[in-house]
Design an enzyme around this catalytic site. Structure first.
Site, mmCIF file in Angstrom:
data_model
loop_
_atom_site.group_PDB
_atom_site.id
_atom_site.type_symbol
_atom_site.label_atom_id
_atom_site.label_comp_id
_atom_site.label_asym_id
_atom_site.label_seq_id
_atom_site.Cartn_x
_atom_site.Cartn_y
_atom_site.Cartn_z
ATOM 1 N N THR A 234 0.847 -1.197 0.000
ATOM 2 C CA THR A 234 0.000 0.000 0.000
ATOM 3 C C THR A 234 0.878 1.240 0.000
ATOM 4 O OG1 THR A 234 -1.883 -1.061 1.089
ATOM 5 C CG2 THR A 234 -1.716 1.323 1.303
ATOM 6 N N HIS A 237 2.581 1.714 -3.414
ATOM 7 C CA HIS A 237 1.624 2.306 -4.349
ATOM 8 C C HIS A 237 1.489 3.814 -4.119
ATOM 9 C CE1 HIS A 237 -2.276 2.215 -6.686
ATOM 10 N NE2 HIS A 237 -2.516 3.268 -5.903
ATOM 11 N N GLU A 238 1.286 4.208 -2.857
ATOM 12 C CA GLU A 238 1.068 5.627 -2.558
ATOM 13 C C GLU A 238 2.329 6.451 -2.754
ATOM 14 O OE1 GLU A 238 -1.814 6.664 -2.395
ATOM 15 O OE2 GLU A 238 -2.898 4.813 -1.960
ATOM 16 N N HIS A 247 -2.384 6.008 -11.581
ATOM 17 C CA HIS A 247 -2.871 4.636 -11.664
ATOM 18 C C HIS A 247 -2.653 4.130 -13.084
ATOM 19 C CE1 HIS A 247 -5.641 5.605 -8.075
ATOM 20 N NE2 HIS A 247 -4.627 4.865 -7.649
ATOM 21 N N TRP A 249 -4.257 2.388 -15.149
ATOM 22 C CA TRP A 249 -5.349 2.467 -16.132
ATOM 23 C C TRP A 249 -5.754 3.913 -16.418
ATOM 24 C CZ3 TRP A 249 -5.797 1.365 -11.053
ATOM 25 C CH2 TRP A 249 -6.732 2.077 -10.309
ATOM 26 N N ASP A 257 -1.783 6.757 -18.485
ATOM 27 C CA ASP A 257 -1.028 7.083 -17.279
ATOM 28 C C ASP A 257 0.233 7.854 -17.647
ATOM 29 O OD1 ASP A 257 0.390 5.066 -18.488
ATOM 30 O OD2 ASP A 257 0.685 3.870 -16.680
ATOM 31 N N VAL A 259 2.676 6.955 -19.492
ATOM 32 C CA VAL A 259 3.862 6.095 -19.533
ATOM 33 C C VAL A 259 3.734 5.182 -20.747
ATOM 34 C CG1 VAL A 259 5.213 4.341 -18.331
ATOM 35 C CG2 VAL A 259 4.090 6.146 -17.013
ATOM 36 N N GLN A 265 -4.998 -0.211 -20.520
ATOM 37 C CA GLN A 265 -5.962 -1.196 -20.051
ATOM 38 C C GLN A 265 -7.291 -0.541 -19.739
ATOM 39 O OE1 GLN A 265 -3.422 -2.522 -16.688
ATOM 40 N NE2 GLN A 265 -5.093 -1.962 -15.306
ATOM 41 N N ASP A 299 -1.436 -7.294 -2.476
ATOM 42 C CA ASP A 299 -0.002 -7.075 -2.266
ATOM 43 C C ASP A 299 0.841 -8.167 -2.911
ATOM 44 O OD1 ASP A 299 -0.703 -4.864 -0.789
ATOM 45 O OD2 ASP A 299 0.536 -5.381 0.950
#
Length: 329
Positions: A234, A237-238, A247, A249, A257, A259, A265, A299
């Site tokens: 977590t 991710h943050e 994110h 998607w 995103d 990138v 997706q 995770d």
């Protein structure tokens, strides 16, 4: 190929629907309405919070546009061989622990486990890196050249039972804890409970502001027994958001995103998807990178950043980047 349409994205931010402060639940008076049971699906409201902040704050929006412009230039220069890596950036971390009960006053060992996880995940030395499918090994980030060093832990007892995503935990005046020198230190707030939210982050346009940093619910911080969010991902991710990753998607159906090497997706993924998984976007059926840290999987199912994501993170920690204040010399 994904394009960096900063202007169009800025306009979409301004047009986004805003949830005013009046819509936020009162932290203490509504405790009875908040479930403290284990979260069953990953929820990260960072992008929604960002949209509201950008729509309501022209100064913040200007910083966002400037950061995206600098990021695009850095990535372009990097691809042209005009920018060389300037070594690893070691980010000093301040962990602010807000607790009401002894159980919420997490141990030093739990904090250390989270710092260790961040260093493994961002260093590409995580034990599950071998699970990256052959299809994506060529675009895996490996070592992002970003490390984390625990500088200090600040502990504070509070009477607040549950926290919302209104940044109240970041102010002493609302029974939280003020950030410690946010321009030069990465602040993490670990709180007892946030209902159905595991954590949330600010983005680089908030660099140095009073609320800059990451918030994580204590039961999902570091190595814990709270599966499926028990491996410290977590925070990984943050922190990705904190370092300018969106994110995967793009927070929309087949959105971007920004990138190039993360396949477009349709939407977020949950649980433990089975590889390969395909999404149809723009008439092209693509194998998607659901194991990326910036998706919503469990995770144990996320274990990579991409090279393109590495470039974005390096751009904001670069000497001219929005988070250059975190650099230690």
């Amino acid at each position: 190929m994904k394009k960096l349409l900063v202007g169009a994205f800025a306009l979409s931010m301004l047009a986004a629907c805003n949830a005013g402060e009046d819509d936020l639940l009162n932290q203490e008076e509504n405790d009875a309405l908040i479930s403290v049971s284990a979260v069953t699906q990953r929820v990260c409201p960072s992008e929604d919070i960002r949209k509201e902040a950008l729509a309501n704050n022209p100064t913040l929006m200007a910083k966002f546009v400037e950061n995206e412009s600098k990021t695009a230039k850095f990535i372009d220069d990097l691809s042209m061989g005009r920018v060389l890596a300037d070594g690893t950036v070691e980010i000093p971390v301040v962990v602010n622990v807000l607790y009401r009960t002894s159980a919420e006053n997490i141990s030093d060992a739990q904090i250390a486990s989270q710092i260790a996880t961040l260093n493994k995940d961002f260093g590409g030395t995580n034990s599950d890196v071998s699970k990256i499918p052959a299809e994506f090994t060529s675009v895996a980030a490996g070592d992002t050249k970003i490390k984390f060093r625990l500088d200090r832990v600040i502990r504070k007892s509070t009477t607040v039972r549950s926290w919302r995503t209104n940044d109240a935990m970041k102010k002493s005046s609302s029974k939280g804890q003020d950030a410690y020198k946010p321009a030069n230190y990465f602040n993490i707030w670990v709180v007892g409970d946030m209902g159905g939210v595991l954590g949330y982050a600010t983005f680089p346009e908030s660099a140095g502001l009073w609320n800059d940093g990451v918030v994580i619910a204590g039961k999902y911080f570091g190595t814990t027994a709270n599966a499926p969010y028990n491996l410290g991902r977590t925070a990984t991710h943050e922190v990705g958001h904190y370092l300018n990753l969106r994110h995967i998607w793009g927070d929309g159906n087949c959105a971007t995103d920004y990138v190039d090497d993360t396949p477009t997706q349709q939407d977020k993924n949950f649980g433990k998807p089975t590889y390969p998984q395909y999404d149809l976007c723009g008439g092209v059926n693509r194998s998607i990178q659901f194991m990326n840290y910036m998706d919503y999987v469990d995770d144990a199912a996320m274990y990579m950043f991409s090279a393109g994501q590495k470039s974005r993170m390096q751009a904001v920690t670069n000497a001219s980047g929005a988070r250059s204040g975190l650099r230690l010399y």
